[in-house]
Design a protein around this motif. Structure first.
Motif, PDB file in Angstrom:
ATOM      1  N   ARG A   3      -7.748  -0.319  -2.287  1.00  0.00           N
ATOM      2  CA  ARG A   3      -6.930  -1.378  -2.879  1.00  0.00           C
ATOM      3  C   ARG A   3      -6.062  -0.786  -3.970  1.00  0.00           C
ATOM      4  NH1 ARG A   3      -5.854  -6.501  -2.939  1.00  0.00           N
ATOM      5  NH2 ARG A   3      -5.332  -7.557  -4.846  1.00  0.00           N
ATOM      6  N   GLU A   4      -4.820  -1.143  -3.941  1.00  0.00           N
ATOM      7  CA  GLU A   4      -3.887  -0.744  -4.981  1.00  0.00           C
ATOM      8  C   GLU A   4      -3.816  -1.885  -5.977  1.00  0.00           C
ATOM      9  OE1 GLU A   4      -2.470   2.220  -5.212  1.00  0.00           O
ATOM     10  OE2 GLU A   4      -3.464   2.849  -3.385  1.00  0.00           O
ATOM     11  N   TRP A   9      -1.728  -5.122  -3.430  1.00  0.00           N
ATOM     12  CA  TRP A   9      -1.854  -5.111  -1.988  1.00  0.00           C
ATOM     13  C   TRP A   9      -2.952  -4.138  -1.579  1.00  0.00           C
ATOM     14  CZ3 TRP A   9      -1.179  -0.351   0.186  1.00  0.00           C
ATOM     15  CH2 TRP A   9      -0.411   0.567  -0.512  1.00  0.00           C
ATOM     16  N   ASP A  10      -3.476  -4.347  -0.384  1.00  0.00           N
ATOM     17  CA  ASP A  10      -4.414  -3.419   0.235  1.00  0.00           C
ATOM     18  C   ASP A  10      -4.074  -3.362   1.719  1.00  0.00           C
ATOM     19  OD1 ASP A  10      -5.558  -5.669   1.472  1.00  0.00           O
ATOM     20  OD2 ASP A  10      -7.103  -5.848  -0.049  1.00  0.00           O
ATOM     21  N   VAL A  11      -4.745  -2.506   2.434  1.00  0.00           N
ATOM     22  CA  VAL A  11      -4.437  -2.316   3.854  1.00  0.00           C
ATOM     23  C   VAL A  11      -4.616  -3.617   4.632  1.00  0.00           C
ATOM     24  CG1 VAL A  11      -5.118  -1.085   5.957  1.00  0.00           C
ATOM     25  CG2 VAL A  11      -4.975   0.145   3.777  1.00  0.00           C
ATOM     26  N   LYS A  16      -2.217  -8.150   7.598  1.00  0.00           N
ATOM     27  CA  LYS A  16      -2.029  -9.592   7.725  1.00  0.00           C
ATOM     28  C   LYS A  16      -0.550  -9.953   7.633  1.00  0.00           C
ATOM     29  CE  LYS A  16      -3.308 -13.986   5.628  1.00  0.00           C
ATOM     30  NZ  LYS A  16      -4.055 -14.634   4.540  1.00  0.00           N
ATOM     31  N   ALA A  17       0.156  -9.356   6.677  1.00  0.00           N
ATOM     32  CA  ALA A  17       1.586  -9.628   6.527  1.00  0.00           C
ATOM     33  C   ALA A  17       2.345  -9.204   7.782  1.00  0.00           C
ATOM     34  CB  ALA A  17       2.131  -8.903   5.298  1.00  0.00           C
ATOM     35  N   GLU A  39       7.285  -5.928  -2.892  1.00  0.00           N
ATOM     36  CA  GLU A  39       8.146  -5.077  -2.068  1.00  0.00           C
ATOM     37  C   GLU A  39       7.424  -4.474  -0.859  1.00  0.00           C
ATOM     38  OE1 GLU A  39      10.523  -0.931  -2.805  1.00  0.00           O
ATOM     39  OE2 GLU A  39      10.549  -2.416  -4.412  1.00  0.00           O
ATOM     40  N   VAL A  40       6.215  -3.967  -1.061  1.00  0.00           N
ATOM     41  CA  VAL A  40       5.472  -3.316   0.021  1.00  0.00           C
ATOM     42  C   VAL A  40       5.014  -4.338   1.056  1.00  0.00           C
ATOM     43  CG1 VAL A  40       3.439  -1.920   0.569  1.00  0.00           C
ATOM     44  CG2 VAL A  40       4.779  -1.420  -1.481  1.00  0.00           C
ATOM     45  N   VAL A  41       4.527  -5.476   0.605  1.00  0.00           N
ATOM     46  CA  VAL A  41       4.048  -6.509   1.529  1.00  0.00           C
ATOM     47  C   VAL A  41       5.225  -7.124   2.288  1.00  0.00           C
ATOM     48  CG1 VAL A  41       2.696  -8.621   1.730  1.00  0.00           C
ATOM     49  CG2 VAL A  41       2.099  -6.941   0.013  1.00  0.00           C
ATOM     50  N   VAL A  42       6.351  -7.307   1.624  1.00  0.00           N
ATOM     51  CA  VAL A  42       7.556  -7.805   2.302  1.00  0.00           C
ATOM     52  C   VAL A  42       7.970  -6.817   3.388  1.00  0.00           C
ATOM     53  CG1 VAL A  42      10.026  -8.254   2.030  1.00  0.00           C
ATOM     54  CG2 VAL A  42       8.407  -9.221   0.407  1.00  0.00           C
ATOM     55  N   ALA A  43       7.895  -5.528   3.093  1.00  0.00           N
ATOM     56  CA  ALA A  43       8.257  -4.510   4.091  1.00  0.00           C
ATOM     57  C   ALA A  43       7.334  -4.584   5.302  1.00  0.00           C
ATOM     58  CB  ALA A  43       8.218  -3.122   3.469  1.00  0.00           C
ATOM     59  N   ALA A  44       6.040  -4.837   5.092  1.00  0.00           N
ATOM     60  CA  ALA A  44       5.100  -4.971   6.209  1.00  0.00           C
ATOM     61  C   ALA A  44       5.443  -6.201   7.042  1.00  0.00           C
ATOM     62  CB  ALA A  44       3.669  -5.064   5.678  1.00  0.00           C
ATOM     63  N   TRP A  45       5.736  -7.320   6.378  1.00  0.00           N
ATOM     64  CA  TRP A  45       6.104  -8.551   7.089  1.00  0.00           C
ATOM     65  C   TRP A  45       7.367  -8.328   7.906  1.00  0.00           C
ATOM     66  CZ3 TRP A  45       9.969 -12.129   7.627  1.00  0.00           C
ATOM     67  CH2 TRP A  45       9.619 -13.399   8.102  1.00  0.00           C
TER      68      TRP A  45
END
Length: 71
Positions: A3-4, A9-11, A16-17, A39-45
């Motif tokens: 977990r960061e 966010w975490d993996v 999920k995103a 930013e990172v979770v938006v990129a995953a989505w």
């Protein structure tokens, strides 16, 4: 689980995103409707959203090819 903490966010959250982005594109939702802010979770989505669009395009190409061989 890794977990960061500072980034929020975490993996699992990224997976999920991604899945939610894929589902959103599959239901023809616009890319601007991403519910995330980090930013990172938006990129995953968005990656899931983009992959669903590519998969749909590939499926249409396969369907077109099938119909051209039948006709």
């Amino acid at each position: 689980m890794a977990r960061e903490g500072k980034l929020g966010w975490d993996v699992e959250a990224l997976n999920k995103a991604y899945r939610q982005g894929y589902m959103a594109a599959s239901m023809s939702m616009g890319k601007a409707r991403c519910p995330y802010r980090g930013e990172v979770v938006v990129a995953a989505w968005e990656a899931g959203w983009d992959d669903a669009g590519e998969a749909a395009q590939e499926q249409r190409a396969m369907d077109d090819d099938l119909f051209s061989r039948i006709a």
